[in-house]
Scaffold this motif. Sequence first.
Motif, PDB file in Angstrom:
ATOM      1  N   UNK A  84       0.877  -1.161   0.000  1.00 45.48           N
ATOM      2  CA  UNK A  84       0.000   0.000   0.000  1.00 45.48           C
ATOM      3  C   UNK A  84       0.920   1.217   0.000  1.00 45.48           C
ATOM      4  N   UNK A  85       0.637   2.150  -0.877  1.00 40.73           N
ATOM      5  CA  UNK A  85       1.518   3.311  -1.020  1.00 40.73           C
ATOM      6  C   UNK A  85       0.700   4.588  -0.872  1.00 40.73           C
ATOM      7  N   UNK A  86       1.152   5.450   0.033  1.00 37.27           N
ATOM      8  CA  UNK A  86       0.569   6.794   0.178  1.00 37.27           C
ATOM      9  C   UNK A  86       1.570   7.800  -0.381  1.00 37.27           C
ATOM     10  N   UNK A  87       1.088   8.748  -1.114  1.00 37.79           N
ATOM     11  CA  UNK A  87       1.987   9.782  -1.633  1.00 37.79           C
ATOM     12  C   UNK A  87       1.185  10.974  -2.159  1.00 37.79           C
ATOM     13  N   UNK A  88       1.902  12.069  -2.368  1.00 35.84           N
ATOM     14  CA  UNK A  88       1.341  13.224  -3.072  1.00 35.84           C
ATOM     15  C   UNK A  88       2.040  13.317  -4.421  1.00 35.84           C
ATOM     16  N   UNK A  89       1.262  13.410  -5.473  1.00 36.14           N
ATOM     17  CA  UNK A  89       1.829  13.611  -6.806  1.00 36.14           C
ATOM     18  C   UNK A  89       1.838  15.110  -7.105  1.00 36.14           C
ATOM     19  N   UNK A  90       3.018  15.618  -7.397  1.00 33.05           N
ATOM     20  CA  UNK A  90       3.140  17.031  -7.763  1.00 33.05           C
ATOM     21  C   UNK A  90       3.204  17.113  -9.278  1.00 33.05           C
ATOM     22  N   UNK A  91       2.400  18.006  -9.829  1.00 28.75           N
ATOM     23  CA  UNK A  91       2.307  18.075 -11.285  1.00 28.75           C
ATOM     24  C   UNK A  91       2.058  19.515 -11.714  1.00 28.75           C
ATOM     25  N   UNK A  92       2.198  19.722 -12.999  1.00 32.40           N
ATOM     26  CA  UNK A  92       1.857  21.026 -13.564  1.00 32.40           C
ATOM     27  C   UNK A  92       0.812  20.815 -14.645  1.00 32.40           C
TER      28      UNK A  92
END
Lengths: 133, 141
Positions: A84-92
């Motif tokens: 299980x993976x938690x993360x924030x994806x930063x994008x433009x």
Amino acid sequence: MTAAEVFAKTRPLIMAMDMPAIFDLLADDCVVENPYAPTGMPARLEGKPRVVEHLNAQFERTTMRFEAVDSEVIHETTDPNTIVVEFDMLAEDTRTGAKIRRTMVQIFRVREDKIVLWRDYWNPLALSSQGSG
Amino acid sequence: MTESAVESSAGVAFGRFQDLILRRDADPRGVYVADAVHEFPFDGRVLRGVEEIAAQFTQGREKSPLHWSKFDNLVVYPMAGGEELVAEYDLLGTIAGTDREVSVRALVVLRAADGLVASVREYFNPAQAKALMEELMGERS
């Protein structure tokens, strides 16, 4: 390979949107799920052909460019085939130049080095306020 | 749920967490450690300390006509060491005074300490929560 190892291989491919290489990692009977998908977006895709078709269409129309991953925590379960993976994806958003942070949690399961389950929870309200993709 | 998850510290804590959700008279003070943190990553809320968490439960129970009745389709992913688990489930409930049934898909990442909840990251669908809130407000007005 364990799920963590397959995930580590998959992550840079996602960042680069290297679709053919990502598709190579999908099992023929893979399932991709978006439990919080808004109306008009499939909540479940079964089988590699459907998944490939959907992801190709999604990546063709997206205006998002992934830039980085932040706050990632990989939870290795007692089953080496599942993480299980938690993360924030930063994008433009390349259309508007807006910077986007999208919080996600994924269930990722593998069998014989291939992805069999990719369940992706994200906030659909953030999607509607931050653009497509 | 696997047997090992039930016996682990995280399994015990998750059992207490489930009981807290389902029983409106259950006290969070017997479920969370004193400095527990309960986060809702999709809407950014963070509750720090068991008193703040307890106050939130009290407020929710007083204001909300939702009565939760079951953790359905529960899948628990235990972690090595027994102090952490992830659980996915459909939380089933009804709106008091109506026949309206509600099902909320959720995922929690739970870390325990000696069978109590030390931290929870609770993921739910904010779009569904917003729609549900609007429905409940509409019924009350």
